[in-house]
Design an enzyme around this catalytic site. Structure first.
Site, mmCIF file in Angstrom:
data_model
loop_
_atom_site.group_PDB
_atom_site.id
_atom_site.type_symbol
_atom_site.label_atom_id
_atom_site.label_comp_id
_atom_site.label_asym_id
_atom_site.label_seq_id
_atom_site.Cartn_x
_atom_site.Cartn_y
_atom_site.Cartn_z
ATOM 1 N N LYS A 13 31.527 34.432 49.006
ATOM 2 C CA LYS A 13 32.437 35.011 48.012
ATOM 3 C C LYS A 13 33.814 34.336 48.024
ATOM 4 O O LYS A 13 34.355 34.022 46.977
ATOM 5 C CB LYS A 13 32.616 36.529 48.247
ATOM 6 N N ARG A 88 33.788 48.100 48.125
ATOM 7 C CA ARG A 88 32.707 48.020 49.105
ATOM 8 C C ARG A 88 31.975 49.347 49.258
ATOM 9 O O ARG A 88 31.028 49.441 50.051
ATOM 10 C CB ARG A 88 33.273 47.621 50.448
ATOM 11 N N ARG A 122 30.812 29.843 61.333
ATOM 12 C CA ARG A 122 32.092 29.715 60.628
ATOM 13 C C ARG A 122 33.251 29.609 61.629
ATOM 14 O O ARG A 122 33.287 30.310 62.634
ATOM 15 C CB ARG A 122 32.279 30.946 59.740
ATOM 16 N N ARG A 155 36.479 33.966 64.024
ATOM 17 C CA ARG A 155 36.993 35.314 63.763
ATOM 18 C C ARG A 155 36.189 36.313 64.593
ATOM 19 O O ARG A 155 34.971 36.171 64.725
ATOM 20 C CB ARG A 155 36.814 35.647 62.272
ATOM 21 N N ARG A 166 27.762 44.188 60.588
ATOM 22 C CA ARG A 166 28.344 44.129 59.238
ATOM 23 C C ARG A 166 27.259 44.084 58.172
ATOM 24 O O ARG A 166 27.423 44.637 57.088
ATOM 25 C CB ARG A 166 29.266 42.914 59.115
#
Ligand code: AMP
Length: 211
Positions: A13, A88, A122, A155, A166
């Site tokens: 996104k 969300r 990531r 992160r 998540r």
């Protein structure tokens, strides 16, 4: 143009949001970035949000809605906006539709298996915010930001156990928005497994057809 981007965490996104806003001249608003910014600055909102975010859980709706309400008052939202990571939950979507008539809810569709590979690889530059991926978008020198030479970090919420948490949260609380927007006749779906450029071209054509 008023757009929301839907998709699991790690579906791409943020990357697509940057391209859409460059082309259509509307701000990309990432509630995740806003929350991280608050955490960095040590604001009360940031402190409240941290425990939820570190555990891979959603930050409560009232905190998010207050933050988004303030953001929508900024002059750069006058011609529209693109939300990345908001809404969300169904209550967030209901609150948004009271203040804005959306043109499109765009779902970046990606299976969980792909997401897990993408997110755990990531890396982000803690100084300038640029993101990389250990195999898909590697920096020129492993572990170092191309732009500012800072050591890259992972992160907290990209760690494998948090990623799985998540994804569970996404399926339980956010995926119902797909049917919510389908029911409103504004859902568009793009296959988020495609090459970035291919998905971006598809999204661009799709949004131009709505103008
Ligand atoms: P993101 O960068 O969009 O993946 O968001 C990172 C984290 O911020 C999420 O895992 C949530 O804890 C929190 N967050 C971001 N946006 C929202 C939202 N709209 N509602 C609730 N929590 C959010």
């Amino acid at each position: 143009m008023k757009i929301v981007l839907l998709g699991a965490p790690g579906s791409g996104k943020g990357t697509q949001a940057a391209r859409i806003t460059a082309e259509f001249g509307i701000p990309a608003i990432s509630t995740g970035d806003m929350l991280r910014e608050n955490m960095r600055k040590g604001t009360e909102l940031g402190l409240k949000a941290k425990a939820f975010m570190d555990g891979g859980n959603l930050v409560p709706d009232d905190i998010i809605l207050e933050m988004v309400g303030e953001r929508l008052k900024q002059p750069d939202c006058a011609n529209g906006f693109l939300f990345d990571g908001f809404p969300r939950t169904i209550p967030q979507a209901e609150a948004l539709e009271k203040v804005a008539a959306l043109d499109c809810a765009l779902l970046l569709d990606v299976p969980d298996k792909f997401i897990e590979e993408r997110m755990t690889g990531r890396r982000v530059c803690p100084k300038c915010g640029r993101t990389y991926h250990v195999t898909n978008i590697p920096p020129k020198v492993a572990g170092i930001c191309d732009d500012c030479g800072t050591e890259l970090a992972q992160r907290d919420d990209d760690r494998p156990e948090t990623v799985r948490a998540r994804l569970r949260v996404y399926h339980d609380q956010t995926e119902p928005l797909v049917d919510f927007y389908k029911g409103r006749g504004i859902l568009k779906v793009v296959d988020g497994r495609q090459e970035l450029d291919v998905a971006a071209a598809e999204i661009s054509a799709l949004l131009r057809s709505l103008k």
